[in-house]
Scaffold this motif. Structure first.
Motif, PDB file in Angstrom:
ATOM      1  N   THR A  60      76.435 -24.332   4.480  1.00 26.21           N
ATOM      2  CA  THR A  60      75.240 -24.789   3.794  1.00 26.21           C
ATOM      3  C   THR A  60      75.653 -25.773   2.710  1.00 26.21           C
ATOM      4  O   THR A  60      76.837 -26.033   2.515  1.00 26.21           O
ATOM      5  CB  THR A  60      74.510 -23.607   3.133  1.00 26.21           C
ATOM      6  N   PHE A  62      75.746 -25.047  -0.184  1.00 34.03           N
ATOM      7  CA  PHE A  62      76.421 -24.260  -1.215  1.00 34.03           C
ATOM      8  C   PHE A  62      77.883 -23.987  -0.885  1.00 34.03           C
ATOM      9  O   PHE A  62      78.722 -23.977  -1.770  1.00 34.03           O
ATOM     10  CB  PHE A  62      75.678 -22.943  -1.440  1.00 34.03           C
ATOM     11  N   ALA A  63      78.142 -23.734   0.374  1.00 40.84           N
ATOM     12  CA  ALA A  63      79.519 -23.416   0.734  1.00 40.84           C
ATOM     13  C   ALA A  63      79.671 -23.377   2.247  1.00 40.84           C
ATOM     14  O   ALA A  63      78.699 -23.282   2.989  1.00 40.84           O
ATOM     15  CB  ALA A  63      79.923 -22.053   0.163  1.00 40.84           C
ATOM     16  N   PHE A  65      82.375 -21.277   4.852  1.00 45.35           N
ATOM     17  CA  PHE A  65      83.457 -20.288   4.911  1.00 45.35           C
ATOM     18  C   PHE A  65      84.055 -20.321   6.310  1.00 45.35           C
ATOM     19  O   PHE A  65      83.585 -19.618   7.210  1.00 45.35           O
ATOM     20  CB  PHE A  65      82.890 -18.896   4.623  1.00 45.35           C
ATOM     21  N   ALA A 418      88.191 -22.569   2.478  1.00 39.49           N
ATOM     22  CA  ALA A 418      86.751 -22.567   2.268  1.00 39.49           C
ATOM     23  C   ALA A 418      86.399 -23.753   1.394  1.00 39.49           C
ATOM     24  O   ALA A 418      87.168 -24.142   0.513  1.00 39.49           O
ATOM     25  CB  ALA A 418      86.327 -21.271   1.586  1.00 39.49           C
TER      26      ALA A 418
ATOM     27  N   PHE B 127      79.107 -17.576  -4.987  1.00 40.63           N
ATOM     28  CA  PHE B 127      78.587 -18.022  -3.689  1.00 40.63           C
ATOM     29  C   PHE B 127      79.532 -18.983  -2.997  1.00 40.63           C
ATOM     30  O   PHE B 127      79.240 -19.492  -1.929  1.00 40.63           O
ATOM     31  CB  PHE B 127      77.192 -18.648  -3.852  1.00 40.63           C
ATOM     32  N   GLN B 128      80.680 -19.210  -3.614  1.00 44.05           N
ATOM     33  CA  GLN B 128      81.715 -20.062  -3.013  1.00 44.05           C
ATOM     34  C   GLN B 128      83.051 -19.361  -3.180  1.00 44.05           C
ATOM     35  O   GLN B 128      83.230 -18.590  -4.116  1.00 44.05           O
ATOM     36  CB  GLN B 128      81.798 -21.414  -3.737  1.00 44.05           C
ATOM     37  N   ASP B 129      83.968 -19.690  -2.303  1.00 39.39           N
ATOM     38  CA  ASP B 129      85.330 -19.176  -2.482  1.00 39.39           C
ATOM     39  C   ASP B 129      86.166 -20.194  -3.262  1.00 39.39           C
ATOM     40  O   ASP B 129      86.065 -21.406  -3.009  1.00 39.39           O
ATOM     41  CB  ASP B 129      85.984 -18.917  -1.119  1.00 39.39           C
ATOM     42  N   TYR B 137      83.825 -14.432  -0.340  1.00 39.00           N
ATOM     43  CA  TYR B 137      82.404 -14.128  -0.492  1.00 39.00           C
ATOM     44  C   TYR B 137      81.597 -14.502   0.755  1.00 39.00           C
ATOM     45  O   TYR B 137      80.380 -14.595   0.696  1.00 39.00           O
ATOM     46  CB  TYR B 137      81.848 -14.843  -1.722  1.00 39.00           C
ATOM     47  N   LYS B 138      82.275 -14.721   1.849  1.00 38.82           N
ATOM     48  CA  LYS B 138      81.559 -15.104   3.070  1.00 38.82           C
ATOM     49  C   LYS B 138      80.431 -14.131   3.400  1.00 38.82           C
ATOM     50  O   LYS B 138      79.365 -14.534   3.840  1.00 38.82           O
ATOM     51  CB  LYS B 138      82.550 -15.172   4.242  1.00 38.82           C
ATOM     52  N   PHE B 139      80.704 -12.846   3.202  1.00 37.03           N
ATOM     53  CA  PHE B 139      79.692 -11.833   3.532  1.00 37.03           C
ATOM     54  C   PHE B 139      79.100 -11.172   2.289  1.00 37.03           C
ATOM     55  O   PHE B 139      78.621 -10.046   2.354  1.00 37.03           O
ATOM     56  CB  PHE B 139      80.291 -10.784   4.470  1.00 37.03           C
ATOM     57  N   HIS B 144      78.620  -6.942  -1.614  1.00 37.58           N
ATOM     58  CA  HIS B 144      79.501  -6.903  -0.442  1.00 37.58           C
ATOM     59  C   HIS B 144      79.765  -5.448  -0.026  1.00 37.58           C
ATOM     60  O   HIS B 144      79.746  -4.545  -0.841  1.00 37.58           O
ATOM     61  CB  HIS B 144      80.821  -7.603  -0.795  1.00 37.58           C
ATOM     62  N   TRP B 175      73.092 -15.759 -10.177  1.00 35.79           N
ATOM     63  CA  TRP B 175      72.448 -16.038  -8.902  1.00 35.79           C
ATOM     64  C   TRP B 175      73.499 -15.849  -7.816  1.00 35.79           C
ATOM     65  O   TRP B 175      74.580 -16.403  -7.901  1.00 35.79           O
ATOM     66  CB  TRP B 175      71.874 -17.463  -8.823  1.00 35.79           C
ATOM     67  N   GLU B 220      68.322 -19.204   1.663  1.00 36.09           N
ATOM     68  CA  GLU B 220      69.346 -20.235   1.463  1.00 36.09           C
ATOM     69  C   GLU B 220      70.280 -19.866   0.321  1.00 36.09           C
ATOM     70  O   GLU B 220      69.823 -19.794  -0.808  1.00 36.09           O
ATOM     71  CB  GLU B 220      68.720 -21.622   1.178  1.00 36.09           C
ATOM     72  N   PRO B 221      71.541 -19.628   0.579  1.00 38.26           N
ATOM     73  CA  PRO B 221      72.256 -19.918   1.823  1.00 38.26           C
ATOM     74  C   PRO B 221      72.100 -18.877   2.930  1.00 38.26           C
ATOM     75  O   PRO B 221      72.545 -19.154   4.036  1.00 38.26           O
ATOM     76  CB  PRO B 221      73.720 -19.973   1.361  1.00 38.26           C
ATOM     77  N   THR B 226      67.676 -12.217   1.852  1.00 41.04           N
ATOM     78  CA  THR B 226      68.423 -12.442   0.617  1.00 41.04           C
ATOM     79  C   THR B 226      68.258 -11.207  -0.242  1.00 41.04           C
ATOM     80  O   THR B 226      67.169 -10.650  -0.307  1.00 41.04           O
ATOM     81  CB  THR B 226      67.861 -13.690  -0.103  1.00 41.04           C
TER      82      THR B 226
ATOM     83  N   MET D 262      61.806  -6.274   4.858  1.00 45.33           N
ATOM     84  CA  MET D 262      62.590  -6.082   3.642  1.00 45.33           C
ATOM     85  C   MET D 262      61.715  -5.523   2.521  1.00 45.33           C
ATOM     86  O   MET D 262      62.181  -4.716   1.704  1.00 45.33           O
ATOM     87  CB  MET D 262      63.177  -7.424   3.234  1.00 45.33           C
TER      88      MET D 262
END
Lengths: 424, 424, 424, 424
Positions: A60, A62-63, A65, A418, B127-129, B137-139, B144, B175, B220-221, B226, D262
């Protein structure tokens, strides 16, 4: 890459049950006057193209992976696509994206031959800037205010055709990101006229046996307006360009709540339905796996397609177009190709005489029941039997995991860090 | 970077007309029983934070097209933010994003002092590695499934607090991108419980005079679900955490058609409105310039905020949060900060006695006219006069262009190549 | 019904301030190179039609709560419409709905003459069953599966034309409720073909100087599909029918988030924009007062219309189409007619040379500022002065209330009981 | 009304195949470790309430097209509801709407006993005015600005409780139409406070073994704001009122794209999920037949419900709430009750150990496959066998049509003229 032994071993786990299930389903369908073998033949002959870019992990703004064993280039991608077809027998062709997949045509043909694939529609890219590029697409490509930028975008599309022509492709798909982010930023009409003019130049370069597909999309990457925003504009384009121009429908490119199956019917009526980019979405252009969010909608689309079979000039192209952010892309594409087949088979099971009778007498309940009865049928044994008879896997995901393909390629393809994306 | 001479020269072009317009508007407001000077005082005292990341050109998952003179790091960003405040007098503070903006606290304070800014809420990034990161943080991050990953995310938030504490920040905004792309991928309830548990650990590390803001977002993402999807869940979180926890509202994070001003009213009622990320949107989280798509909606939000002034504990934070893909980010943020001020001033002009009288008697037409009369008032002379009296620019865009700031920084900051983004 | 004395007395309350405000606005516009008198002339010449049905209190499927003095029939309705025009000078014509407004043509003409109105487009009604009707429209009208029902619907439209022809109307607007509530209930393509065929029969009965307007709508009263669901289908219809056929745009008939001003531009490009039903909406076809929810969107629509002025064949019809559930319908229509004028005048103020220059150089910020500057201008003095000079009210709502019209008609028109609606 | 002979005769047509299909499905489920008989027992014990008003043909604000044999009052309605349960065995209770269904409690109990039904939640009506009513609900009921109107609405709800208490109901459902059509018409916060205060008065009158359900809805009949607009506000209400107060979820009352399953999970987490109004929708509150548009979404809701079984205090009520505009309402409700059962059974088939394992290891593909495998199972033989064993119809629609019930009641119930609705 995937040995037949592994497939056979995997199939051994499922074969007995499959035969039982195929028979009992056959008996049930027989009662409805349907020959299971005839249906199996139709699905065995059905193929859907995979996008070369779909075998890489998506992301996305945002990132992103990446997973293990990300393909390093088009030849790795063809290997991965070959695996999908090897196990499912459902995806005989690949759609290339230029310049990402640019390579020597002979090498492409040779590799495709090696992995048992052919080439589907070519895809041009004028929504990103390439290193060597003279003019930026920041403010548009085919519809840019600057003539030189438009010319560059036209030239790129012609180059895609030229490459495609050498590798057996018969279609060009154009999707542009042109639009605007502010009211007032562009003049809607002039922008559209520039688009039409540039697209006509691409169209003029089309070989006689090619088709041109234009793709509409409501928004993203432009967030106030998009030059080909919906099927209405797309139809205007296809009619303006000529007989070789058609509209391409991506299931995720519409406004909320829109009845997509009805758009399909309208484009069929206008004889301008060119093809599909299959995926699924809940919010926007989410590019989720086909059928993962609303499988009934996918069925309803295929219900229109099956109803249109035999209509003069009706020959839409089918392709997956998804972003695989949290799964192994090969698994997602195998699963999605099978979802498309499933919807196709379910649509084939609709009792059309009953449906039409109910429609003619305004018996809405019976009409919907005709669709629901078909949709509720678990057609997995038909799909699986078609695969088995082709030497493919009854359960492609199981066989793929058993084969350890991902680990094997991860051993030779370097890990990718990533990455952050558009926002910074 | 922006010389007072340039501002003064620019102001000379507009000063005479401004005085005329301020006077005639003053007379018109006077007839409505409003003192223009009192309004001007209020707007002069109003400030909105800018996000450090907002001064870089943004992008989408498809591409990012950088402009000239992109900031190389936090110190360049602070220079750019300083320009925004220097010309508008409207943006006295900056909100940092960690790790993007990590630096020595003393250096940050010194630079902020140099450019006349202070530090607003800190923003964590899970939200990023990052390159050095142990767990991906992929998942997910705070929610997590893996405890070590959650601990890492908690630790990162505590680190943000620690840095913020040294530079005078008094709030942390969280966020997360945690969610799912497939039905079934996550267990909604367990994921939420993990989030609550991890957030409580962050909350426990909050200094006594800090606030914690959590931000909801529909999608998103993550494209199926979410974890903090809407204000209802956000309110559950803030109530679970405690008195220092509040909800942050980003105008672009809601479902289509949602009445955002009403959400604002509900959060005020619940005493949990923490603040805003201002921007505008037509489709999804478009992050367009504030007020560019629906200025009346922005006014209606401020109508709620002005009505809530004086309510016990009511003290929301205001920040811009936009992605500037096709404009000079400095220009967009100056323009947006002024749009926020404009909506604030228009809301101040609402005749609340008339409004309430009409509400009490169900005279809907008069009630809406009370809002429309305020909204229709062109309050630019008030904003401009407040700027002029602060030594800022009557017309900040004109002064900025006259100053040639972009060309100057482009001369020292290296050009950045356009990049593709998440999709490949 | 509204004495000139009352208008004059009301105007006396506002006249002095109006002259002051008109002058100071004139001076400000003069600086922008705009003659306020020229703009005033344009708006003075601008008229919008009101719908006869709009003067009755509207309702929902849940309930209808009538007000005092509800009109008893078309002649009361014409009285009410006359008041709207008498006070605003903005609504010189009325659009009739048949069979609701069926009457002797001579009586209609005589009454219209008495109240100073003429007749705009005729509206047919095949979405309800009438007492004397042979075939029900429960399952459709122009697209019904039954030929006799289609013929009846065609006949009704021809009857509308015949009546309209006698009273000076020059257009027929067709909106049908035909669609379906279940997937499968109708065959999209056959239903569309039946619609095209029936519409062609109506078109064949059109006098040479008439136009046919077809109206698209996404949903309601049908909730799965609608035969003319969007502008794409509407355009196919208008192109199929011929040169006298055009598309009508109702602002509330689109999918969420759709860019309506762009649809306007596309229909202008296709030379098929026939006209508008103005109203506003937040969710669906809410039929709220024009400009009450998103006044900037209304302005953006007019920005397209002003830009298209002078294009060959461009001559769209403008009409209000609202449901007044909680206000006095006369007040809402006066207010809405003025909102439409306001948007028109604001669009006239756009500096088109500046806008186009900014567009050509991709200066998005300047382009949007050109629109915003026009939109922010409080043009009320221009509208009010145009009214005053026509002998109408500076403040029509105030004058209307002062005149006590509602109480007067309530004394002679019997009270109507609140009614439940569709749900039971 | 429906003779057992007719049911038996109809069942004879399907019995042999049913036994075959039940057996082969049993074998397939057995392989998955599932006992088909255990599942059958669960569905045999599952019941869903039908709404008394659902047996009449519904309509829209545009029109209502009644069918033959419309029920004349509550006793006819109970006859019709009895037929639904007689044939499906799935709908053992009826939900009444007051004042529509007001009658002598003894007569209600006696009739219910005759047709084999009991009484579910009571529904109050303060969204319409009744003939004898002192204060109008045009501008609201429980949240009206006028205290006497609020008191009247409270009183009406208490009267519903009193009646319900005499006929064995144990819950009151409150849905109000209160809201606004214009920005400014109401003060959001004061309106909400008035609602809370009035609802607390109703709550105070609740018997100790009753529950109070409040229902949120985004819009309609109010089109700018609604006082209980979403689940966030609904949760605030339930928490404010006390332990006997719960939130009711109507599947059609949300914003576009919202993830409803959800919301279900969040309300379960908050221990405030009170129940459901089942239906389906494509656009707004379309009130279409349950499962007719998006059957997978319905399944996903039941997936949450099955997962929550056994959670302390978890005991949601299930009711259909649909508007049957184009079908025989009895047929639609039979079909919909079976769709709800189908989703329930499919959710029971989910392999939860596999699902949780996949969730814990972030294997999204396997997790979704666990859901899809259950959803794809054609569970019709289980539902049909449960019906057969109860003496109900294997194919209720076929048996109903064979019984000629509609024609029979049409012979004694007078025809009703089609009516126009809210718009005029």
């Amino acid at each position: 890459m995937i040995n037949q032994d592994i497939i056979d071993a995997s199939n051994d786990d499922f074969k007995t049950d499959l035969h039982t299930d195929y028979e009992s389903l056959g008996a049930r369908l027989d009662r409805r006057g349907i020959s299971i073998d005839a249906i199996k033949q139709k699905v065995a002959g059905y193929g859907i193209a995979v996008p070369s870019w779909g075998v890489g992990t998506g992301g996305t703004r945002f990132a992103r992976f990446p997973g293990a064993g990300e393909p390093r280039g088009i030849f790795d991608k063809l290997d991965d696509c070959g695996v999908i077809h090897r196990l499912t027998g459902a995806t005989p062709s690949v759609s290339l994206h230029v310049p990402w997949d640019k390579a020597d045509p002979a090498d492409l043909l040779s590799k495709a031959d090696e992995v048992g694939l052919s080439f589907d529609a070519m895809n041009s890219n004028t929504f990103q800037d390439q290193a060597e590029q003279a003019h930026s697409y920041k403010f548009g490509s085919l519809s840019h205010t600057d003539a030189a930028t438009r010319a560059q975008a036209v030239e790129h599309n012609l180059e895609c055709i030229a490459l495609g022509d050498k590798i057996g492709s018969k279609a060009l798909t154009i999707w542009v990101g042109d639009g605007s982010n502010f009211p007032g930023q562009v003049n809607f009409t002039r922008q559209f006229e520039r688009y039409l003019d540039a697209a006509a130049q691409v169209y003029a370069g089309l070989p006689a046996d090619w088709r041109l597909f234009t793709e509409h999309k409501m928004y993203e990457p432009a967030f106030y307006s998009t030059v080909v925003q919906d099927w209405g504009t797309n139809l205007m384009i296809a009619q303006h360009l000529g007989d070789q121009a058609f509209c391409l429908v991506d299931l995720g490119h519409h406004a909320p709540n829109v009845n997509i199956e009805m758009i399909v019917a309208r484009l069929v009526h206008a004889q301008k339905l060119g093809g599909f980019h299959f995926n699924d979405s809940k919010y926007g252009d989410d590019d989720l796996d086909t059928g993962s969010i609303d499988p009934y909608r996918l069925f309803l689309v295929f219900n229109e397609l099956v109803a249109a079979e035999g209509v003069a000039g009706f020959d839409p192209m089918h392709m997956l177009d998804q972003s695989h952010n949290v799964t192994d892309p090969i698994e997602s594409m195998m699963s999605s190709a099978m979802e498309v087949q499933r919807a196709y088979v379910q649509a084939l099971l609709v009792n059309r005489a009953e449906l039409e009778g109910a429609q003619d007498s305004n018996d809405a309940l019976t009409a919907q029941a005709a669709l629901k009865t078909a949709f509720r049928t678990d057609v997995e044994p038909i799909l699986a039997m078609a695969r088995l008879e082709k030497g493919c896997a009854i359960n492609p995901i199981a066989a793929y995991r058993a084969a350890g393909y991902r680990a094997k390629v991860a051993a030779v393809r370097p890990a990718i860090a990533a990455g952050s994306s558009g926002i910074v």
